[in-house]
Design a protein around this motif. Structure first.
Motif, mmCIF file in Angstrom:
data_model
loop_
_atom_site.group_PDB
_atom_site.id
_atom_site.type_symbol
_atom_site.label_atom_id
_atom_site.label_comp_id
_atom_site.label_asym_id
_atom_site.label_seq_id
_atom_site.Cartn_x
_atom_site.Cartn_y
_atom_site.Cartn_z
ATOM 1 N N UNK A 167 0.824 -1.204 0.000
ATOM 2 C CA UNK A 167 0.000 0.000 0.000
ATOM 3 C C UNK A 167 0.862 1.260 0.000
ATOM 4 N N UNK A 168 1.985 1.218 0.695
ATOM 5 C CA UNK A 168 2.880 2.374 0.726
ATOM 6 C C UNK A 168 3.519 2.617 -0.642
ATOM 7 N N UNK A 169 3.937 1.545 -1.288
ATOM 8 C CA UNK A 169 4.561 1.666 -2.609
ATOM 9 C C UNK A 169 3.599 2.254 -3.635
ATOM 10 N N UNK A 170 2.312 1.995 -3.472
ATOM 11 C CA UNK A 170 1.327 2.544 -4.415
ATOM 12 C C UNK A 170 1.325 4.066 -4.379
ATOM 13 N N UNK A 171 1.640 4.638 -3.227
ATOM 14 C CA UNK A 171 1.740 6.084 -3.128
ATOM 15 C C UNK A 171 3.126 6.596 -3.472
ATOM 16 N N UNK B 38 0.866 7.835 3.370
ATOM 17 C CA UNK B 38 2.243 7.936 3.860
ATOM 18 C C UNK B 38 3.235 7.719 2.723
ATOM 19 N N UNK B 39 2.916 6.801 1.817
ATOM 20 C CA UNK B 39 3.771 6.607 0.652
ATOM 21 C C UNK B 39 3.831 7.850 -0.218
ATOM 22 N N UNK B 40 2.700 8.507 -0.398
ATOM 23 C CA UNK B 40 2.661 9.767 -1.143
ATOM 24 C C UNK B 40 3.534 10.810 -0.457
ATOM 25 N N UNK B 41 3.459 10.891 0.864
ATOM 26 C CA UNK B 41 4.235 11.882 1.611
ATOM 27 C C UNK B 41 5.734 11.616 1.504
ATOM 28 N N UNK B 42 6.147 10.351 1.613
ATOM 29 C CA UNK B 42 7.559 10.016 1.435
ATOM 30 C C UNK B 42 8.003 10.320 0.006
ATOM 31 N N UNK B 43 7.138 10.044 -0.969
ATOM 32 C CA UNK B 43 7.477 10.314 -2.352
ATOM 33 C C UNK B 43 7.545 11.794 -2.666
ATOM 34 N N UNK B 44 6.740 12.577 -1.973
ATOM 35 C CA UNK B 44 6.768 14.026 -2.172
ATOM 36 C C UNK B 44 8.081 14.599 -1.651
ATOM 37 N N UNK B 45 8.412 14.251 -0.408
ATOM 38 C CA UNK B 45 9.662 14.699 0.211
ATOM 39 C C UNK B 45 9.943 13.781 1.391
ATOM 40 N N UNK B 46 11.148 13.244 1.440
ATOM 41 C CA UNK B 46 11.446 12.270 2.487
ATOM 42 C C UNK B 46 11.237 12.858 3.877
#
Length: 202
Positions: free
Chosen positions: A61-65, A111-119
């Motif tokens: 689910x995290x990778x999807x974001x 959360x995946x989207x947030x990590x992908x936006x900026x670590x």
């Protein structure tokens, strides 16, 4: 323009792949939509299948974001396209095309989207979640607190209007999707994380 549209569409389609349902099918577990809380998410998979199945679901689910946001960065997407890509992946998880538009609550994908936006954004939100979980041992409350603070974190680290609005919308939807959990919290009836791991050996 075409690249941006394909990126956003691809994010939604990737988000529509339900990690919980696929993991449960592969591991011979009950359909998460018909067991426990009937929610196809990592917490419910933990409840019906144990830690290993839940961890795989959480990662999926995290990778999807994460992956669509990484692709958007690599393609030099604008703040608006980044925001739309993140929203598309998130909405894909909540309303998956491949599973009759009945998805999970979206915390891991957000959360995946947030990590992908900026670590830094992802790390800050994750640390808040972990801290609250350690203190109160309630997954839903940890998610609600961390996502309530997420718009402020985005504003501090990357104060683009489109990105802050994206996070406000995502957090608002997350609160709506957790309305039954909020009611349980107010009534003191919400289960703890420890109690949700009662089927690890099944």
């Amino acid at each position: 323009m075409i690249t941006d549209s394909l990126l956003i569409l691809g994010a939604y389609l990737l988000g529509s792949i339900s990690s919980a349902i696929i993991v449960c099918r592969i591991m011979g577990l009950p359909d998460p939509r018909s067991q426990g809380s009937n929610n196809p998410g990592a917490t419910n998979v933990l409840r019906i299948g144990g830690k290993k199945a839940a961890a795989i679901t959480l990662l999926g689910d995290s990778l999807k974001g994460l992956l669509p946001m990484v692709a958007a960065h690599l393609l030099g997407a604008s703040a608006l396209v980044l925001a739309l890509t993140g929203m598309a992946a998130f909405l894909g998880h909540l309303y998956p095309l491949f599973f009759r538009f009945k998805g999970g609550k979206g915390v891991a994908t957000a959360l995946g989207v947030q990590f992908g936006l900026h670590w830094g954004i992802g790390l800050a939100v994750a640390l808040i979640w972990l801290f609250i979980a350690k203190v109160v041992n309630i997954s839903s409350l940890s998610a609600l607190v961390s996502m309530a603070l997420a718009p402020l974190i985005v504003w501090v680290i990357w104060p683009e209007t489109e990105l802050v609005v994206m996070q406000i919308v995502m957090s608002s939807i997350l609160f709506w999707r957790h309305r039954s959990n909020i009611q349980n919290l107010l009534q003191g009836a919400e289960g703890t994380i420890a109690n949700q791991d009662n089927s690890e050996d099944k």
